[in-house]
Enzyme design. Structure first.
Site, PDB file in Angstrom:
ATOM      1  N   ASP A  15       0.192   5.149   1.151  1.00 14.29           N
ATOM      2  CA  ASP A  15       0.169   6.024   2.332  1.00 14.29           C
ATOM      3  C   ASP A  15       0.160   5.198   3.614  1.00 14.29           C
ATOM      4  O   ASP A  15      -0.719   4.349   3.814  1.00 14.29           O
ATOM      5  CB  ASP A  15      -1.080   6.913   2.315  1.00 14.29           C
ATOM      6  CG  ASP A  15      -1.130   7.829   1.114  1.00 14.29           C
ATOM      7  OD1 ASP A  15      -0.888   9.029   1.290  1.00 14.29           O
ATOM      8  OD2 ASP A  15      -1.409   7.347  -0.004  1.00 14.29           O
TER       9      ASP A  15
ATOM     10  N   ASP B  71       0.875  -1.159   0.000  1.00 10.95           N
ATOM     11  CA  ASP B  71       0.000   0.000   0.000  1.00 10.95           C
ATOM     12  C   ASP B  71       0.920   1.219   0.000  1.00 10.95           C
ATOM     13  O   ASP B  71       2.116   1.103   0.280  1.00 10.95           O
ATOM     14  CB  ASP B  71      -0.897  -0.042   1.238  1.00 10.95           C
ATOM     15  CG  ASP B  71      -1.805   1.158   1.336  1.00 10.95           C
ATOM     16  OD1 ASP B  71      -2.404   1.539   0.320  1.00 10.95           O
ATOM     17  OD2 ASP B  71      -1.907   1.732   2.441  1.00 10.95           O
TER      18      ASP B  71
ATOM     19  N   ASP C  43      -1.779  -1.100   5.801  1.00  6.09           N
ATOM     20  CA  ASP C  43      -2.077  -0.613   7.152  1.00  6.09           C
ATOM     21  C   ASP C  43      -3.572  -0.411   7.364  1.00  6.09           C
ATOM     22  O   ASP C  43      -3.984   0.319   8.269  1.00  6.09           O
ATOM     23  CB  ASP C  43      -1.326   0.698   7.424  1.00  6.09           C
ATOM     24  CG  ASP C  43      -1.869   1.866   6.610  1.00  6.09           C
ATOM     25  OD1 ASP C  43      -2.338   1.636   5.468  1.00  6.09           O
ATOM     26  OD2 ASP C  43      -1.819   3.014   7.103  1.00  6.09           O
TER      27      ASP C  43
END
Length: 237
Positions: free
Chosen positions: A13, A11, A181
């Protein structure tokens, strides 16, 4: 038996790149402009993965942000936020400490790495270019590229297909690691049959932190350095 790893996907960000400092900078500017209380850095970090809509809600409050899709004033605030972000997308954003070491090792071993993100392509490309990662990243999949975004596995399948088309190899989903996250990252990776990793150093809310073991990830990792060490161990280093 150790799984053979042919690719590592991230991922963006809160997993590969710490973009929160630029969101914090812009929110401070807008709050000062509109005489609003400035949210704490921790509160902003918790909302980064939820995008511009969440940033506007954080500044103006849930009540003000209701009906944002039809409220012209709130839409204007959202557009202002996005314009400020695109104008200076990478003043303070950086690779998380320790992850460049991992990327270099992957590149030296000929293991492609890439990004599967819900960030729009024009923003993701601009950010990667500013950080001189655009030519190092082997594949970038954004919402613009698919019909169904994460948590649907479609972006994961597309990333693997593009890696195979680019390198003329047969990378299998089960030989890929996906690091994220957010629960949608883990759901997408699991549905695609990948080894999934939660980056606990990312933009997790307090509620997230209490429920991480329910996400179904294969591994939970505390720090970027630990992530680098774990991936390299999977590669046999």
């Amino acid at each position: 038996m150790m799984t053979k790893i042919n690719a590592v996907l991230f991922d963006l960000d809160g997993t590969l790149i710490d973009t929160a400092p630029d969101f914090i900078r812009i929110i401070r500017l807008m709050c000062q402009k509109y005489n609003l209380p400035i949210p704490s850095d921790a509160d902003i970090r918790e909302q980064v993965s939820a995008g511009a809509r969440a940033m506007v809600r954080l500044m103006f409050g849930d009540e003000m942000a209701q009906g944002m899709d039809t409220n012209e004033k709130m839409l204007a605030y959202r557009q202002e936020f996005l314009a400020l972000y695109e104008q200076d997308i990478c003043v303070d954003s950086r690779l998380f400490d320790g992850l460049d070491r991992l990327l270099v090792k992957l590149e030296n071993q000929g293991v492609p790495w890439g990004i599967v993100t819900n960030k729009p392509r024009h923003l993701a490309t601009q950010l990667l270019t500013k950080l001189h990662l655009n030519n190092r990243c082997s594949v970038l999949v954004c919402p613009d590229d698919v019909i169904n975004t994460k948590p649907d596995p479609e972006p994961m399948f597309l990333a693997v297909n593009r890696l195979n088309a680019r390198f003329g190899t047969k990378i299998l989903n089960e030989n890929c690691i996906y690091v994220g996250d957010h629960i949608r990252d883990i759901q997408a990776g699991n549905l695609a049959g990948m080894t999934t990793v939660v980056a606990k150093f990312g933009y997790l809310s307090c509620a997230d932190k209490d429920n991480l073991h329910e996400w179904g990830a294969d591994v939970l990792i505390d720090t970027p350095d630990e992530l680098a060490d774990w991936v390299l161990a999977m590669l046999g280093e």
